[in-house]
Design a protein around this motif. Sequence first.
Motif: not given
Length: 491
Positions: A112-125
């Motif tokens: 859904w958010f191809p422009g956001v890096e994976v590591w950003v989501w890792c930190l958010v979660f």
Amino acid sequence: MQRSMGARHLIMIALGGVIGSGLFLSSGYTISQAGPLGAVIAYGIGAVVVWLVMACLGELAVAYPVSGAFHIYAARAIGPATGFTTAWLYWLCWVVALGSEFTAAGILMQRWFPGVEVWVWCLVFAAALFAINAISARVFGETEFWFSLIKVAAIIALIVLGGAAIFGFTPFSAEPHPAVLFENFSTPAGLFPTGLGGVLVTALAVFYAFSGSELVGVAAGETLDPARNIPRALRSTVLRLVIFFIGAITVIAALVPYEKTGVTDSPFVTVFEYIGIPYAADIMNFVIITALLSAGNSGLFSCARMLFSLAEEGHAPRALTRLTRRGIPLVALSVSMVGGLASLISSVAAAETVYLVLVSIAGFAVVAVWMSIVASLFFHRRAFVRAGGDVASLGYRTPLFPFVPILAFVLLAISMIGVAFDPNQVAALYFGIPFVGLCYLYFWWRHGRRRSERGVDATTGAASSSSPGADVANAVAGSGVDASAAQRQGA
């Protein structure tokens, strides 16, 4: 700590730890390895082993309703070195899982958010799960309840709608489908297309798929009325796991041809698209992300309690025992989160070295901890009876003793031996066994040798009792039996 969780929280915590990517993503691979009927049989064997382990866990959890209890069981019933090793194995298992869950969830978010890096989501979660665990045990339990409810709803939908589709009832599909019944179970190569060896190898993987059900024992110390709620939660958890796993695998195997199963897509998506559910891929992407976060949530809870319990026993820095006003071991929680993030970094920076070792030990840990639980029950019950305890007065009794713990230990030992013949899993033995040996050696060097010189009980850190049955009498008291009466009878 504060006892604030009921049976429904325990059930969903256990389901949250078990139901994850193994069912939603890897079940197709299981069918491809063992065949439709072989996969159902393999999960049936896994369900039997889970019931055996949970039956043993119930008696121990009621006898010792303390937080992070696995190593307490082993330390009291087998020996302090075994308890120490069990704790670090289990902690490392979930720390590695944390890094994996964050990474997988971040990758799925890119749909859904191809422009956001994976590591950003890792930190958010990671931040979200840390906050949930840091507030209170009840907030954690309530969050895990709703996380798990989403997964359970998806599985029930698959079983009900997929079961109807097997008989040709597909009201959501634009095109009617004929009743397929169980024709897919008879493959061109027979009922067992990969032979019984495929069933055995799959059964080994299924044991790992059921890991997390033992989280009921970790949460025992923060459970209201443990003598009543723990047995209820264990029985309900095992029943639900049997229905969900075997039911889901049966429906998938019946609707998805054996030749088309694998790991490229979730079989849940395939079945929902067959039924005609709109946006099936997006729905399952959301469910799988929820499943990953749910497993990570339970894992972080488990890690913190295991470190707290180790520190209380004197086998880790005392700073880890510090609690907030709400009864949260915040230091232990923080250290566990750091460990999870370190695992995440190693999965990117050293995937072929450090991370491979961590994953191998984590895979080994699941079965090793289960073996520790059933062995602890065997020795605990034997010592309990010798101390004069009345088995009939126990708050919860493992049925068919000693058959249940012995059978469970034998089956788990066979699975360990079987790992040696699977090139995909043999690394678990290469790294797991040396890790266990190092834990025992370190414990002897750091605790056993020094404490034996001072005449101190290495299990609790207290001065050794003059009564050889004192520890068992304490276990008797924890089980709801009059300890003084047991001591008068020979403890």
